[in-house]
Enzyme design. Structure first.
Site, PDB file in Angstrom:
ATOM      1  N   TYR A  84      25.397  -4.912 -22.066  1.00  0.00           N
ATOM      2  CA  TYR A  84      25.241  -6.263 -22.602  1.00  0.00           C
ATOM      3  C   TYR A  84      24.163  -6.985 -21.818  1.00  0.00           C
ATOM      4  O   TYR A  84      23.949  -6.686 -20.631  1.00  0.00           O
ATOM      5  CB  TYR A  84      26.528  -7.056 -22.397  1.00  0.00           C
ATOM      6  N   GLU A 130      34.840 -10.337 -21.370  1.00  0.00           N
ATOM      7  CA  GLU A 130      35.597 -10.906 -20.249  1.00  0.00           C
ATOM      8  C   GLU A 130      34.639 -11.587 -19.263  1.00  0.00           C
ATOM      9  O   GLU A 130      34.854 -11.604 -18.054  1.00  0.00           O
ATOM     10  CB  GLU A 130      36.451  -9.829 -19.533  1.00  0.00           C
ATOM     11  N   ASN A 188      28.311  -9.586 -31.876  1.00  0.00           N
ATOM     12  CA  ASN A 188      29.360  -8.762 -31.323  1.00  0.00           C
ATOM     13  C   ASN A 188      30.719  -9.163 -31.866  1.00  0.00           C
ATOM     14  O   ASN A 188      31.160 -10.278 -31.619  1.00  0.00           O
ATOM     15  CB  ASN A 188      29.330  -8.915 -29.798  1.00  0.00           C
ATOM     16  N   GLU A 189      31.360  -8.263 -32.613  1.00  0.00           N
ATOM     17  CA  GLU A 189      32.683  -8.542 -33.179  1.00  0.00           C
ATOM     18  C   GLU A 189      32.689  -9.896 -33.885  1.00  0.00           C
ATOM     19  O   GLU A 189      33.625 -10.679 -33.745  1.00  0.00           O
ATOM     20  CB  GLU A 189      33.754  -8.468 -32.088  1.00  0.00           C
ATOM     21  N   GLU A 269      32.901   0.904 -29.121  1.00  0.00           N
ATOM     22  CA  GLU A 269      33.740   0.604 -27.959  1.00  0.00           C
ATOM     23  C   GLU A 269      34.992   1.462 -28.029  1.00  0.00           C
ATOM     24  O   GLU A 269      35.968   1.110 -28.696  1.00  0.00           O
ATOM     25  CB  GLU A 269      34.140  -0.881 -27.919  1.00  0.00           C
ATOM     26  N   TYR A 334      38.906  -2.013 -14.784  1.00  0.00           N
ATOM     27  CA  TYR A 334      39.129  -1.582 -16.167  1.00  0.00           C
ATOM     28  C   TYR A 334      39.821  -0.229 -16.261  1.00  0.00           C
ATOM     29  O   TYR A 334      39.959   0.331 -17.335  1.00  0.00           O
ATOM     30  CB  TYR A 334      37.781  -1.536 -16.925  1.00  0.00           C
TER      31      TYR A 334
END
Ligand SMILES: *[C@@H]1O[C@H](CO)[C@@H](O)[C@H](O)[C@H]1NC(C)=O
Ligand SMILES: *[C@@H]1O[C@H](CO)[C@@H](O)[C@H](O)[C@H]1NC(C)=O
Ligand SMILES: *[C@@H]1O[C@H](CO)[C@@H](O)[C@H](O)[C@H]1NC(C)=O
Ligand SMILES: *[C@@H]1O[C@H](CO)[C@@H](O)[C@H](O)[C@H]1NC(C)=O
Ligand SMILES: *[C@@H]1O[C@H](CO)[C@@H](O)[C@H](O)[C@H]1NC(C)=O
Ligand SMILES: *[C@@H]1O[C@H](CO)[C@@H](O)[C@H](O)[C@H]1NC(C)=O
Ligand SMILES: *[C@@H]1O[C@H](CO)[C@@H](O)[C@H](O)[C@H]1NC(C)=O
Length: 655
Positions: A84, A130, A188-189, A269, A334
């Site tokens: 990103y 996030e 994005n989404e 993803e 993560y």
């Protein structure tokens, strides 16, 4: 010679181009990347191509470790990385850009190229991730009514300016121009967002085409559900899907086929792990589950990006939050195949083995896990409270306002702000101090004349009893715990965003101190008011300590982890570098990652702690400890009543 050779080639190309142009056929450059709709795959240099990729965010890893992490990704058998570009990491104030040091995106791309990794660049303005406000700069909220991620004219103007800076830099890094970037994501989404504004998507599409040309593959990503694909996709932008381990791979790709009847199957993803929140369990996804679904995806001949391949760290104030308000911790480990500190894990090898069943893995040694060192205990001394250090922390002095102002109105976007007023009445009995309209964003440390009164917390604790005499100072130190990064609550104003009442009456005449803590810590805190006061260890205050790197031990300094025994909640710096927040009283994260590049061996290292609630220094040992292992999974206090950990798919279904 070399230049002449290049020049000759360029002339030849030019000639070719002119010849072709004359006959109306476009030139096919040597390097090309595109979509073969007839054969349901990508085409790289004219040949069918499938990628196996992993996510790495350069903004979450110190520059000095980029190469190590990329090499480990290469050695796992990856063809590509996905990253990103967090807009707010590069444009602090409108028109003020930073692309140097840890923000040197072009250097990161160059390293990927050198190591032989292709790049899938998620350059679109919104990233979720996030990350504070999903990457959108908080200064966009100067227009209070702005509709983010829509055709709102001020939003589009800001996006247009930013892309006008970013995309021209990216152009020479496109695959067909000799660089590593094969694909660029524009939003994005978007299908999970309420706005469903196709004019906005069209605007982005035109903007990206204008800067990057017609050849590059532009794409979108959405949860694998028809509902999300409806508003997230646009003709001309290749639509891809997201899904995690345990999903029905057939069903998920059939969903993508709904949007893209032909072309390559792509999971943008594939979740190797999952995110954390303060006050909840540490997310763990077993390697066996990840390996099983990954293998199914690859057996389909599909393209996949593993999110995350390495999570890294939310240094400073960069973490985001979800609604109902829960902030994410400093670690973005993560449970990914490479740990927060870049360590090789059992999951790394499990994934590598699966990849090895489908393609050849590079031979040669994998860069080893970097050694960690336990520097041991470091004792700290109290420098002073926020109140005592106010001149140093807020050199510009207070801004006076009848009613409270937000962080954005103060032009301070991150960290902490002190709101001060005088008690207008005697509160010899317990008197309720309340926030109207859930206006504490996000956590407030309240004191009267230096006597701590308690904590107010967004959506949870909106009233507190205080005592104190008329005319004494009421201090409310407000912490921005990270802006909401997902969903319709992105417009996340910080500070006291509505009025505060005392016994039902609105408090007025505030002195609001913007706090430039990072600068003050970097210059060495100066307490001009110390002495006299009996230290109170329950007030927000700063503590400092020093530690040398031991001599005579080879290869120091090495990475380490800080543990904060007996401390409650706060922020830590080493040599002025903001390592992030600690909150062992909540967990699950108990240690902070300290990369070796911020440590020095030539002189003692300075460690600064800002403790907001209660330090152990009055009653226990006033120290921190450097240990050689992270502790990320100890939740001591569950904030959510349900104690339920959502999977990604459940999460998307719930919002
Ligand atoms: C740009 O960011 C780097 C860290 O990545 C920092 O060291 C530098 O001071 C910043 N430059 C400016 C002008 O703020
Ligand atoms: C997976 O989805 C496909 C297509 O919808 C369906 O036919 C199949 O039964 C599903 N498999 C399982 C195990 O649910
Ligand atoms: C507050 O109390 C003090 C002494 O208890 C008294 O002198 C003062 O007048 C009171 N002030 C107000 C505003 O009631
Ligand atoms: C404030 O004090 C009053 C009186 O003692 C008590 O009834 C009330 O519950 C207290 N409120 C809070 C939020 O502690
Ligand atoms: C505080 O209350 C005043 C008076 O009711 C109102 O004008 C003002 O908008 C309020 N301020 C905030 C930040 O809510
Ligand atoms: C530590 O702080 C002192 C005092 O502010 C300063 O002189 C010194 O340069 C700092 N050391 C490092 C490594 O930043
Ligand atoms: C936390 O993680 C460590 C290391 O992976 C493990 O040994 C331990 O059992 C875990 N603790 C909990 C409470 O899950």
């Amino acid at each position: 010679m070399f230049c002449c050779y290049l020049l000759c080639n360029m002339f030849a190309l030019l000639l070719l181009y002119l010849l072709h142009a004359g006959f109306g056929t476009p030139i096919t450059s040597q390097r090309s990347f595109g979509i073969d709709y007839a054969h349901d795959c990508f085409l790289k240099d004219g040949k069918p191509f499938r990628y196996i990729s992993g996510s790495i965010h350069y903004s979450r890893i110190p520059r000095s470790y980029w190469k190590d992490r990329l090499l480990k990704m290469k050695m796992a058998g990856l063809d590509a990385i996905q990253t990103y570009v967090p807009w707010n990491f590069h444009e602090f104030e409108p028109g003020v850009y930073n692309f140097s040091d840890d923000r040197d995106l072009e250097y990161f791309l160059q390293l990927a190229e050198e190591i032989g990794l292709l790049v899938i660049l998620r350059a679109g303005p919104y990233i979720c991730a996030e990350w504070d406000m999903g990457g959108l700069p908080a200064w966009l909220l100067k227009k209070e009514s702005i509709v983010l991620r829509s055709s709102d004219s001020d939003y589009l103007a800001a996006v247009g300016r930013w892309m006008g800076v970013l995309l021209p830099k990216m152009k020479s890094h496109l695959y067909q121009n000799g660089g590593p970037i094969i694909m660029v994501q524009v939003e994005n989404e978007y299908g999970s967002y309420f706005a469903c504004d196709f004019n906005y998507l069209r605007y982005l599409q035109n903007l990206f085409r204008q800067h990057l040309g017609d050849e590059v593959v532009l794409f979108t990503t959405d949860g694998a559900s028809k509902l999300f694909l409806r508003c997230g996709t646009l003709q001309g932008l290749y639509s891809t899907v997201d899904f995690g381990p345990g999903s029905n791979v057939t069903a998920a790709f059939l969903t993508q086929r709904h949007s893209e009847p032909k072309g390559p199957l792509v999971n943008s993803e594939f979740y190797t792990g999952w995110l954390d929140h303060w006050g909840d369990h540490h997310s763990v996804i077993p390697s066996s589950r990840v390996a099983k679904t990954l293998s199914e995806i690859l057996a389909w001949g599909a393209n996949v990006n593993m999110y995350m391949f390495i999570g890294g760290t939310n240094f400073g104030y960069w973490n985001g939050a979800n609604m109902p308000f829960m902030a994410q911790p400093t670690s973005y480990d993560y449970d990914a195949p490479l740990s927060e500190a870049g360590d090789l894990t059992e999951k790394y090898f499990a994934i590598r083995e699966v990849i090895g069943m489908y393609k050849e893995i590079p031979q040669g040694p994998i860069p080893p896990t970097t050694p960690k060192y336990a520097y041991g205990e470091v004792s700290l001394e109290r420098v002073g409270t926020v109140r005592e250090l106010l001149n140093d922390l807020s050199p510009s002095g207070p801004i006076k306002s009848i009613y409270p102002l937000t962080f954005v109105q103060l032009k301070q976007y991150f960290g902490y702000v002190l709101y001060r007023t005088k008690l207008p009445r005697n509160c010899s009995e317990k008197t309720p101090l309340s926030s109207t309209f859930d206006g504490i964003h996000d956590r407030a440390y309240v004191s009267v004349n230096g006597i701590p009164q308690g904590v107010l917390e967004r959506s949870k604790l909106l009233t507190l009893n205080i005592t104190g005499n008329a005319g004494t100072y009421l201090d409310i130190l407000v912490e921005n715990m990270g802006r909401v990064n997902y969903g319709r609550y992105n417009n996340d104003f910080k500070g006291l965003i509505s009025n505060v009442t005392l016994a039902g009456e609105i408090l007025m005449d505030w002195e609001i101190y913007p706090l430039d803590i990072d600068r003050a810590v970097g210059q060495g805190l100066k307490n001009e008011m110390s002495g006299g006061n009996i230290p109170n260890y329950e007030e927000p205050a700063f503590y400092v300590g020093h530690f040398p790197i031991p001599s005579g031990i080879p290869d120091l300094p090495q990475d380490t982890f800080i543990r904060v025994p007996g401390w409650t909640k706060g922020q830590v710096w080493i040599n002025g570098f903001n390592l992030g927040r600690y909150w062992p009283a909540r967990g699950p994260q108990l240690t902070l990652f300290v990369p070796s590049n911020i440590l020095v061996s030539s002189s003692p290292n300075n460690i600064t702690v800002m403790e907001l609630e209660s330090s152990p220094c009055g009653t226990q040992k006033c120290l921190l400890e450097f240990i050689d292992k992270p502790i990320l999974n100890a939740t001591l206090y569950y904030e959510s009543s349900t104690e339920k950990l959502f999977t990604r798919d459940e999460w998307l279904d719930h919002i």
